[in-house]
Write a protein that holds these residues in place. Structure first.
Motif, PDB file in Angstrom:
ATOM      1  N   PRO A 188      67.761 -52.436 120.237  1.00  0.00           N
ATOM      2  CA  PRO A 188      68.913 -51.702 120.650  1.00  0.00           C
ATOM      3  C   PRO A 188      68.579 -50.502 121.764  1.00  0.00           C
ATOM      4  N   GLN A 189      69.269 -49.933 122.388  1.00  0.00           N
ATOM      5  CA  GLN A 189      69.388 -48.767 123.231  1.00  0.00           C
ATOM      6  C   GLN A 189      70.606 -47.870 123.030  1.00  0.00           C
ATOM      7  N   LEU A 190      70.389 -46.489 122.544  1.00  0.00           N
ATOM      8  CA  LEU A 190      71.421 -45.812 122.377  1.00  0.00           C
ATOM      9  C   LEU A 190      71.487 -44.711 123.310  1.00  0.00           C
ATOM     10  N   TYR A 191      72.713 -44.634 123.908  1.00  0.00           N
ATOM     11  CA  TYR A 191      72.946 -43.495 125.087  1.00  0.00           C
ATOM     12  C   TYR A 191      74.031 -42.465 124.379  1.00  0.00           C
ATOM     13  N   VAL A 192      73.902 -41.196 124.710  1.00  0.00           N
ATOM     14  CA  VAL A 192      74.667 -39.990 124.498  1.00  0.00           C
ATOM     15  C   VAL A 192      74.837 -39.239 125.501  1.00  0.00           C
ATOM     16  N   LYS A 193      76.246 -39.285 126.093  1.00  0.00           N
ATOM     17  CA  LYS A 193      76.792 -38.469 127.346  1.00  0.00           C
ATOM     18  C   LYS A 193      75.673 -39.216 128.410  1.00  0.00           C
ATOM     19  N   GLY A 194      75.628 -40.142 128.505  1.00  0.00           N
ATOM     20  CA  GLY A 194      75.038 -40.854 129.616  1.00  0.00           C
ATOM     21  C   GLY A 194      73.552 -40.858 129.612  1.00  0.00           C
ATOM     22  N   GLU A 195      72.888 -40.237 128.758  1.00  0.00           N
ATOM     23  CA  GLU A 195      71.584 -39.981 128.588  1.00  0.00           C
ATOM     24  C   GLU A 195      70.886 -41.101 127.443  1.00  0.00           C
ATOM     25  N   PHE A 196      69.890 -41.869 127.853  1.00  0.00           N
ATOM     26  CA  PHE A 196      69.201 -42.766 127.179  1.00  0.00           C
ATOM     27  C   PHE A 196      68.608 -41.766 125.982  1.00  0.00           C
ATOM     28  N   VAL A 197      68.702 -42.217 124.687  1.00  0.00           N
ATOM     29  CA  VAL A 197      67.993 -41.380 123.597  1.00  0.00           C
ATOM     30  C   VAL A 197      66.928 -41.990 123.156  1.00  0.00           C
ATOM     31  N   GLY A 198      67.126 -43.427 122.967  1.00  0.00           N
ATOM     32  CA  GLY A 198      65.923 -44.295 122.351  1.00  0.00           C
ATOM     33  C   GLY A 198      66.408 -45.500 121.581  1.00  0.00           C
ATOM     34  N   VAL A 229      79.065 -42.003 123.290  1.00  0.00           N
ATOM     35  CA  VAL A 229      78.107 -42.610 122.376  1.00  0.00           C
ATOM     36  C   VAL A 229      78.348 -44.058 122.650  1.00  0.00           C
ATOM     37  N   VAL A 230      77.117 -44.798 123.189  1.00  0.00           N
ATOM     38  CA  VAL A 230      77.225 -46.116 123.343  1.00  0.00           C
ATOM     39  C   VAL A 230      75.776 -46.555 122.726  1.00  0.00           C
ATOM     40  N   LEU A 231      76.003 -47.702 121.985  1.00  0.00           N
ATOM     41  CA  LEU A 231      74.730 -48.475 121.620  1.00  0.00           C
ATOM     42  C   LEU A 231      75.187 -49.647 121.952  1.00  0.00           C
ATOM     43  N   PHE A 232      74.036 -50.314 122.807  1.00  0.00           N
ATOM     44  CA  PHE A 232      73.890 -51.461 123.586  1.00  0.00           C
ATOM     45  C   PHE A 232      72.914 -52.074 122.469  1.00  0.00           C
ATOM     46  N   MET A 233      73.603 -53.452 121.712  1.00  0.00           N
ATOM     47  CA  MET A 233      73.108 -54.021 120.632  1.00  0.00           C
ATOM     48  C   MET A 233      73.083 -55.504 120.720  1.00  0.00           C
ATOM     49  N   LYS A 234      72.231 -55.922 119.781  1.00  0.00           N
ATOM     50  CA  LYS A 234      72.573 -57.641 119.598  1.00  0.00           C
ATOM     51  C   LYS A 234      73.640 -57.623 118.546  1.00  0.00           C
TER      52      LYS A 234
END
Lengths: 87, 119
Positions: free
Chosen positions: B71-81, B16-21
């Motif tokens: 932000p952009q959330l990724y779970v198991k490599g997939e972009f969630v939203g 689980v990865v969150l690209f955020m400010k």
């Protein structure tokens, strides 16, 4: 044409919405990150159209992004979307 | 390594990865703060990537997902939203389902509390 009108026109042309609100929320973010002083940085759109029927959440957002186009998207800092289908 | 390769490595080597400010403990944008707050409250283990610390990642993540906002959330490599989608999925329970399907641990009671508070 103001930015608000441009956003509104682009969405009307693409989706023939049964309901559309284009709300400038820039004043809520004055002085924060992304406030470029234009007063046109933060937007909220509420749109209802049967054309969103059957699309995933991501696909609905992508459709709105595409309708607005890079020119509008590059001019704004934030866009909050409430997208619904009435089909 | 190019920004695109770096991003691919980040999202494929972390569940689980969150690209955020900002960071999960010190978010610097209301939208990033909201998504980090949901994940924190639900006890989800995730990596936070502060895009403000790296201009190439900041632009690169938008190109990677063809998505204009953070932000952009990724779970198991997939972009969630982004913020709107994660908020909607939290309130509808879809986020719980998606995490369960991907074997990501979270506190179901905390998720229910969010929904009760926003009912």
């Amino acid at each position: 044409m103001s930015l608000e009108q441009q956003i509104s026109e682009a969405l009307k042309q693409s989706f023939a919405p049964s309901h559309l609100d284009v709300i400038n929320e820039s004043h809520l973010h004055a002085g924060h990150d992304g406030d470029d002083g234009s007063g046109e940085s933060h937007w909220k759109v509420v749109i209802v159209s049967d054309q969103f029927s059957g699309l995933t959440r991501i696909a609905k957002h992508r459709a709105v992004h595409a309708a607005l186009g890079k020119d509008i998207l590059n001019r704004i800092h934030a866009l909050s979307l409430d997208i619904q289908s009435d089909a | 390594m190019s920004a695109q390769d770096q991003i691919k490595e980040i999202v494929t080597t972390n569940d689980v990865v969150l690209f955020m400010k900002g960071t999960k403990t010190m978010p610097q944008c209301g939208f990033s703060s909201r998504v980090a707050g949901v994940l924190n409250f639900m006890g989800v283990e995730y990596s936070d990537i502060n895009v403000l610390a790296d201009d190439e990642i900041r632009q690169g993540i938008k190109d990677y997902s063809d998505w204009p906002t953070i932000p952009q959330l990724y779970v198991k490599g997939e972009f969630v939203g982004g913020c709107d989608i994660i908020t909607e999925m939290t309130l509808s329970g879809e986020l719980d389902t998606m995490l369960e399907e991907n074997g990501v641990a979270f506190d179901k009671e905390a998720a229910d509390k969010i929904r009760e508070a926003n009912a």
